[in-house]
Design an enzyme around this catalytic site. Structure first.
Site, PDB file in Angstrom:
ATOM      1  N   GLY A   1      56.772   1.682  37.518  1.00 34.11           N
ATOM      2  CA  GLY A   1      56.872   1.495  36.073  1.00 34.11           C
ATOM      3  C   GLY A   1      58.290   1.193  35.656  1.00 34.11           C
ATOM      4  O   GLY A   1      59.029   0.543  36.398  1.00 34.11           O
ATOM      5  N   GLU A   2      58.668   1.628  34.466  1.00 36.78           N
ATOM      6  CA  GLU A   2      60.001   1.425  33.872  1.00 36.78           C
ATOM      7  C   GLU A   2      60.238  -0.032  33.454  1.00 36.78           C
ATOM      8  O   GLU A   2      61.184  -0.324  32.734  1.00 36.78           O
ATOM      9  CB  GLU A   2      61.138   1.844  34.830  1.00 36.78           C
ATOM     10  CG  GLU A   2      61.113   3.270  35.306  1.00 36.78           C
ATOM     11  CD  GLU A   2      62.297   3.618  36.229  1.00 36.78           C
ATOM     12  OE1 GLU A   2      63.185   2.774  36.429  1.00 36.78           O
ATOM     13  OE2 GLU A   2      62.320   4.762  36.740  1.00 36.78           O
TER      14      GLU A   2
END
Lengths: 357, 357
Positions: free
Chosen positions: B320-321
Site C-alpha cells: 500500500g502507501e
C-alpha cells in the site's frame, strides 16, 4: 593474439555470486518499518544487486545502456520487414537522441553508449559512438558461416572492450541493447541450437513479418542450421556459424560486466540469445544477469527458461535497442533505494507486529 | 451543506473520455521510426494519457501521490498483525521521508501529499500533511456501521478537497495510496459487496496474518456484512456501513481527478476497493483509472476484473502507501515521452518497411 588474451583473461576472472552470504541483507529488510516481505520483488532486486556488489553501500550512481549494432548478410533472404540500411540510419538516430532508447535512457537517467560491432557502413567518430567494427555485416548464414571463429572472438571482444573503456566513466549497472536489421533470424538459430527447442517455437515476426514471411524465415534458419551444423556444445562455434557481430558484442558485454561484478539487465529476444552464448561460455555469468522483460517475440520465454530467469516487466515490447532493459533498470534502482534509504522500525519509532506469523 | 454541494458538483462535471477521438495519436505512433506496434503497452499508456488530457502536448510536469490515512475500529477484533498506533507512527514516517512511499516517490519525481482522513490521533500541522479528519477512526464494523452516511460523504470530500487544493501547485497525474491498520478488512467487505464474490476469495493475509488469523478476519467480515446489510446498489451505503475514512478519501480523490481530467494510478488492494466505490458512484470515473499493479493480497484480481483493468506491474508487492502506483506512474511517463520526444521516420531519415503486413 593480444585480443585473444583479453577474452581469456576476462572469463578466467569471473567469480560466482553468493546471494546474501552473511544474511545481512535479509536482516536489514526484516528491520525496515514494513510488514515482512511486503516489498515483494523490490527486495529481491536489492538483494541481487547488493550481493553482486558485495557491499552494503549499494548506491547506484552510473547507469549505462550499451546498444550494440551490426548488419546481417541473411537480410538478403527477405527475412526482415525492413531494408538493411535501417541499421545505419538507426545508429544515427540513437546518436541524435530521437530514438526510443534515447528517450527511455534519458527517462531512466542512463547514458547510452552505441557500439558499431559490424554495421555495413562507415560512421564519423562522434561522442557516444564506439567504432569496433569486426566486419561490414556478417555473411549470409543460409549459404555458409556468418563469420570466422576468429571474428567471433573479436565480436565478443567488442563488448569486453566497450565495457572496459566505459568503466573509466563509471558503471554501476548495465543494460544490454541491440540494433541490426534481420537479427531475430540469427537469434532464433542460436536459441534453437542452445535450447534444443523446435525451430517453429522460437521463430517469430521480428519487426513485422506476416505468416508467409515467418514461414520463409523459418525455412532460411532451417537451411542455415543444416548448411553450417553449429556445435551446440561449443558456443563460439554457434556464434560464428549462425550468430552476428552485435550478438557477440552483447555476449562479450555480459562477460566483461560479470568479470567486474556488475549487474546486467538483459533486454529482449536478441539480448537473451546473446546471454545464452555468454552463459554457455562461462556459466558463472548467469549470476550477474537479470531478465528485464518478456518480449512478444515467439520463443523468448523458451530462452528465458533455459537461463532460469523470471522477467521483471511484461509490456508487450518487441523493439530491442535496450528499451525494456532501461525501464527495468529503474525498478532495480527503486529496489536498491528501499534498501539504502528506508528507516527501520526502531529508527522511525514504529511498533512491530503483535501477531507473529 | 456546502460540503454536500462539493460532492455533487464534482460528480456532475465528470466527462467520459473518448480514446484518440480523431485518430491523431495512432497516426503519430505509426510515423515514429519503429516497427508498428513495437512499443507495446507504452503506446497504450501514451494514448490513454493524451486522450484524457485532450491535448497533443501531453508533457507530464507535476506528479503527485496522495497517501490517505485513517483508523479502523475493527482493528480491536484482532484482524491485523499490527497494533492500531502504527497508523499514526507511519504518517509521521511518511512526513519524515523514511517510508517506502517517501523513497519511491523521490525516485519517481513525485511529491507526496499525506491526508489525515481519520487517524485516531492528532498531528501538528506540518508541510506535506493535510488534516481533514472526519473522525478519530471508524466504529467497529463487526458491531454496527463504520460511520454515518453524512460522514461517508465527508470522507469522499476529504479526497476532493485534497485534490482541489493541490491543483494550485500543479497536478498532471495522480497516484493513490493508503495507510490504515486493519484496512484490508473493510476493503474485503467492500469488494465482496460490490463484486458479489465469495468472501473467502477476497479475504487475505493483509500485513501478515497466519491461517488462523485469516479465518478470524473472514468471520469478522461475515459478521460485519450481516450486522450492517450494506446495499450493493448504493456505494455510499457500502462505504458508510463497512468502509473507512481513508477509503472514502481515495474514492473522492478518483472523483476529483476525473472531474479535472487527470489520470489516476490505482495502487493495490485498498485503493482498488476505493476505486470500485468511485466507479459505482459515477461509472465515467473508470475512464480515468489505470491499474498500477497486481498485489499478492487475495482477491485483488477479482476487484480488477470488475473494473476491467489490466495492471501494469506484477512485483508481488503488498504494502500500500501508493508504492506500486508511483512505480507504475514512471512507466506511464515513459510511454508519454515516447509520444512527445521521439522522431518520425521522415525526421530521422529512416527507411520505412519494405514488406507490408
Amino acid at each position: 593474439m593480444a585480443a585473444m588474451k583479453l577474452f581469456s583473461k576476462t572469463i578466467e576472472n569471473i567469480e560466482k555470486v553468493s546471494i546474501d552470504s552473511d544474511g545481512s541483507i535479509k536482516d536489514r529488510f526484516n528491520k525496515l518499518a514494513i510488514p515482512t516481505g511486503s516489498l515483494g520483488r523490490l527486495e529481491e532486486f536489492a538483494t541481487i544487486y547488493a550481493s553482486i556488489k558485495g557491499s552494503s553501500d549499494a548506491t547506484i550512481r552510473h547507469k549505462v545502456v550499451f546498444t550494440m549494432a551490426g548488419d546481417h548478410g541473411v537480410s538478403s533472404e527477405g527475412v526482415s520487414a525492413f531494408p538493411q540500411e535501417v541499421t545505419r540510419q538507426m545508429v544515427k538516430n540513437f546518436l541524435d537522441g530521437g530514438a526510443t532508447i534515447s528517450v527511455l535512457a534519458r527517462h531512466a537517467g542512463a547514458r547510452v553508449v552505441v557500439v558499431d560491432c559490424g554495421v555495413k557502413a562507415d560512421f564519423e567518430p562522434v561522442h557516444g559512438l564506439k567504432i569496433k567494427k569486426v566486419g561490414y555485416g556478417t555473411d549470409n548464414i543460409a549459404r555458409g558461416p556468418a563469420m570466422s571463429r576468429e571474428q567471433a572472438i573479436k565480436s565478443l571482444e567488442t563488448g569486453i572492450e566497450a565495457f572496459d573503456e566505459e568503466l573509466l566513466n563509471g558503471i554501476d549497472i548495465v543494460a544490454t541493447g541491440d540494433m541490426g536489421i534481420a537479427n531475430t533470424t540469427p537469434s532464433s538459430a542460436i536459441i534453437a541450437c542452445l535450447t534444443g527447442a523446435d525451430l517453429s517455437k522460437v521463430t517469430g515476426r521480428g519487426t513485422g513479418l506476416d505468416d508467409k514471411g515467418v514461414e520463409r524465415k523459418t525455412n532460411v534458419i532451417k537451411t542455415a542450421l543444416s548448411v553450417n551444423k553449429p556445435d551446440p556444445s561449443d558456443p563460439i562455434d554457434v556464434l560464428s556459424k549462425v550468430g552476428g557481430f552485435e550478438i557477440g558484442g552483447i555476449a562479450g558485454l555480459c562477460l566483461a560486466a560479470a568479470r567486474h561484478r556488475t549487474p546486467v539487465l538483459i533486454d529482449g529476444f536478441i539480448s537473451t540469445a546473446a546471454a545464452l552464448i555468454a552463459c554457455a561460455i562461462e556459466p558463472k555469468v548467469n549470476d550477474y544477469l537479470i531478465s528485464a522483460h518478456t518480449s512478444t517475440e515467439n520463443g523468448h520465454k523458451i530462452a528465458l527458461e533455459k537461463l532460469q530467469k523470471n522477467p521483471i516487466l511484461n509490456l508487450d515490447l518487441r523493439l530491442g535497442e535496450g528499451t525494456g532493459a532501461v525501464l527495468a533498470m529503474s525498478l532495480i534502482e527503486a529496489g536498491v533505494k528501499t534498501f539504502t534509504q528506508m528507516t527501520t522500525f526502531s529508527e522511525a519509532g514504529v511498533s512491530t507486529p503483535r501477531v507473529e506469523k
